[in-house]
Design a protein around this motif. Structure first.
Motif, PDB file in Angstrom:
ATOM      1  N   ALA A 143      42.487  57.298  22.062  1.00 26.88           N
ATOM      2  CA  ALA A 143      43.924  57.336  21.462  1.00 26.88           C
ATOM      3  C   ALA A 143      43.763  57.610  19.688  1.00 26.88           C
ATOM      4  CB  ALA A 143      44.630  55.762  21.439  1.00 26.88           C
ATOM      5  N   VAL A 144      42.580  57.150  19.256  1.00 23.30           N
ATOM      6  CA  VAL A 144      42.466  57.382  17.512  1.00 23.30           C
ATOM      7  C   VAL A 144      42.289  58.808  17.463  1.00 23.30           C
ATOM      8  CG1 VAL A 144      40.940  57.107  15.813  1.00 23.30           C
ATOM      9  CG2 VAL A 144      41.780  54.989  16.996  1.00 23.30           C
ATOM     10  N   VAL A 145      41.518  59.437  18.353  1.00 20.79           N
ATOM     11  CA  VAL A 145      41.201  60.968  18.177  1.00 20.79           C
ATOM     12  C   VAL A 145      42.241  61.760  18.399  1.00 20.79           C
ATOM     13  CG1 VAL A 145      39.806  62.625  19.091  1.00 20.79           C
ATOM     14  CG2 VAL A 145      38.683  60.508  18.668  1.00 20.79           C
ATOM     15  N   ILE A 146      42.906  61.344  19.428  1.00 15.95           N
ATOM     16  CA  ILE A 146      44.190  62.164  19.697  1.00 15.95           C
ATOM     17  C   ILE A 146      45.310  61.863  18.857  1.00 15.95           C
ATOM     18  CG2 ILE A 146      46.494  62.038  21.157  1.00 15.95           C
ATOM     19  CD1 ILE A 146      44.400  61.304  23.502  1.00 15.95           C
ATOM     20  N   MET A 147      45.617  60.643  18.043  1.00 18.04           N
ATOM     21  CA  MET A 147      46.238  60.666  16.931  1.00 18.04           C
ATOM     22  C   MET A 147      46.032  61.432  15.856  1.00 18.04           C
ATOM     23  SD  MET A 147      47.733  56.884  15.163  1.00 18.04           S
ATOM     24  CE  MET A 147      46.578  56.001  16.436  1.00 18.04           C
ATOM     25  N   ALA A 148      44.563  61.520  15.468  1.00 15.97           N
ATOM     26  CA  ALA A 148      44.100  62.327  14.369  1.00 15.97           C
ATOM     27  C   ALA A 148      44.469  63.902  14.601  1.00 15.97           C
ATOM     28  CB  ALA A 148      42.750  61.930  13.922  1.00 15.97           C
ATOM     29  N   LEU A 149      44.109  64.442  15.888  1.00 12.82           N
ATOM     30  CA  LEU A 149      44.327  65.600  16.066  1.00 12.82           C
ATOM     31  C   LEU A 149      45.893  66.102  16.103  1.00 12.82           C
ATOM     32  CD1 LEU A 149      41.813  66.205  19.057  1.00 12.82           C
ATOM     33  CD2 LEU A 149      41.731  66.988  16.461  1.00 12.82           C
ATOM     34  N   LEU A 150      46.580  65.110  16.469  1.00 12.87           N
ATOM     35  CA  LEU A 150      48.029  65.309  16.445  1.00 12.87           C
ATOM     36  C   LEU A 150      48.642  65.338  15.017  1.00 12.87           C
ATOM     37  CD1 LEU A 150      50.542  65.402  18.498  1.00 12.87           C
ATOM     38  CD2 LEU A 150      50.784  63.010  18.302  1.00 12.87           C
ATOM     39  N   VAL A 151      48.234  64.454  14.157  1.00 11.61           N
ATOM     40  CA  VAL A 151      48.698  64.559  12.731  1.00 11.61           C
ATOM     41  C   VAL A 151      48.024  65.753  12.002  1.00 11.61           C
ATOM     42  CG1 VAL A 151      48.422  63.062  10.436  1.00 11.61           C
ATOM     43  CG2 VAL A 151      48.995  61.920  12.628  1.00 11.61           C
ATOM     44  N   THR A 152      46.741  66.011  12.271  1.00  9.99           N
ATOM     45  CA  THR A 152      46.341  67.129  11.799  1.00  9.99           C
ATOM     46  C   THR A 152      47.085  68.565  12.140  1.00  9.99           C
ATOM     47  OG1 THR A 152      44.162  66.088  11.599  1.00  9.99           O
ATOM     48  CG2 THR A 152      44.379  68.673  11.547  1.00  9.99           C
ATOM     49  N   THR A 153      47.387  68.486  13.360  1.00  8.25           N
ATOM     50  CA  THR A 153      48.148  69.890  14.023  1.00  8.25           C
ATOM     51  C   THR A 153      49.736  69.895  13.388  1.00  8.25           C
ATOM     52  OG1 THR A 153      47.078  69.640  16.017  1.00  8.25           O
ATOM     53  CG2 THR A 153      48.967  70.648  15.923  1.00  8.25           C
ATOM     54  N   GLU A 154      50.296  68.697  13.367  1.00 10.39           N
ATOM     55  CA  GLU A 154      51.390  68.674  12.572  1.00 10.39           C
ATOM     56  C   GLU A 154      51.521  69.272  10.976  1.00 10.39           C
ATOM     57  OE1 GLU A 154      55.519  67.825  12.138  1.00 10.39           O
ATOM     58  OE2 GLU A 154      54.573  67.801  13.649  1.00 10.39           O
ATOM     59  N   VAL A 155      50.512  68.713  10.549  1.00  8.36           N
ATOM     60  CA  VAL A 155      50.277  69.080   9.119  1.00  8.36           C
ATOM     61  C   VAL A 155      50.175  70.588   8.799  1.00  8.36           C
ATOM     62  CG1 VAL A 155      48.525  68.903   6.869  1.00  8.36           C
ATOM     63  CG2 VAL A 155      49.498  66.844   8.234  1.00  8.36           C
ATOM     64  N   VAL A 156      49.299  71.274   9.753  1.00 10.04           N
ATOM     65  CA  VAL A 156      49.014  72.615   9.993  1.00 10.04           C
ATOM     66  C   VAL A 156      50.228  73.346  10.129  1.00 10.04           C
ATOM     67  CG1 VAL A 156      47.601  74.278  11.116  1.00 10.04           C
ATOM     68  CG2 VAL A 156      46.619  72.390  10.228  1.00 10.04           C
ATOM     69  N   CYS A 157      50.932  72.981  11.280  1.00 11.05           N
ATOM     70  CA  CYS A 157      52.216  73.329  11.559  1.00 11.05           C
ATOM     71  C   CYS A 157      53.156  73.604  10.679  1.00 11.05           C
ATOM     72  CB  CYS A 157      52.859  72.875  12.927  1.00 11.05           C
ATOM     73  SG  CYS A 157      51.831  73.148  14.179  1.00 11.05           S
ATOM     74  N   ARG A 158      53.405  72.416   9.932  1.00  5.81           N
ATOM     75  CA  ARG A 158      54.403  72.246   8.959  1.00  5.81           C
ATOM     76  C   ARG A 158      54.276  73.278   7.451  1.00  5.81           C
ATOM     77  NH1 ARG A 158      57.399  66.770   7.978  1.00  5.81           N
ATOM     78  NH2 ARG A 158      58.067  66.405  10.302  1.00  5.81           N
ATOM     79  N   SER A 159      52.633  73.007   7.275  1.00  3.70           N
ATOM     80  CA  SER A 159      52.388  73.728   5.936  1.00  3.70           C
ATOM     81  C   SER A 159      52.137  75.228   5.870  1.00  3.70           C
ATOM     82  CB  SER A 159      51.088  73.125   5.216  1.00  3.70           C
ATOM     83  OG  SER A 159      50.090  72.944   5.933  1.00  3.70           O
TER      84      SER A 159
END
Length: 177
Positions: free
Chosen positions: A33-49
């Protein structure tokens, strides 16, 4: 300062086969769950920026994963003896006093955990019966993340019961007079 002789802090490996395996499974689930959460947040940051759009699910799924990490992590930290303790009090007591204090603390904690779990089970039942879904893009049935809370709190209760039994056994043996 750690007091390994009291009925806490002995680690997951000190638990019997089935419970040890169950706690290890929970530990793996919360690590995933921690790894998925980190990947999800990283993906969100990349997609937005970089790409200029949002996934629109990061906050919801991140919240569910956070609930999983907290509730699945509680029994693990309890079994490992990693929760907060008042060391300046514990260090001044003999082993018998430490054992009595931890036995009292674990018994009170078990009562609170049982009450909380009873309320969580009621929450899951109500969400299931009323068909309550999250008002989000995913529309997640709320009983799904709520079940994780029941599983975690039930595990806390099992670990507390084991620690209470260990404390009683230590006192019966007369250790730490």
């Amino acid at each position: 300062m750690s007091h390994q002789s009291t009925p806490v802090g002995q680690g997951i490996d000190s638990y019997q086969g089935g419970l040890r395996g169950y706690l290890r499974l929970q530990q793996i689930a919360l690590e995933v769950a921690v790894v998925i959460m980190a990947l999800l947040v990283t993906t969100e940051v990349v997609c937005r920026s970089v790409f200029g759009f949002s996934l629109h699910i990061t906050e919801e799924i991140g919240g569910y994963l956070l609930v999983a990490v907290v509730f699945l992590g509680m029994p693990i930290t309890l079994a490992e003896g990693s929760l907060f303790r008042v060391e300046f009090v514990m260090s001044r007591l003999r082993l018998r006093g430490q054992t009595w204090l931890m036995l009292l603390f674990n018994a009170m904690s078990l009562a609170v955990a049982a009450l909380l779990n009873w309320q969580l089970i009621g929450l899951v039942r109500e969400s299931w019966q009323r068909g309550i879904n999250a008002p989000t893009v995913l529309g997640t049935p709320l009983y799904l993340p709520q079940i994780v809370m029941v599983v975690g709190m039930s595990s806390v209760m099992i670990v507390l019961l084991v620690q209470i039994c260990r404390g009683i056994t230590l006192l019966q043996k007369g250790e730490g007079r």
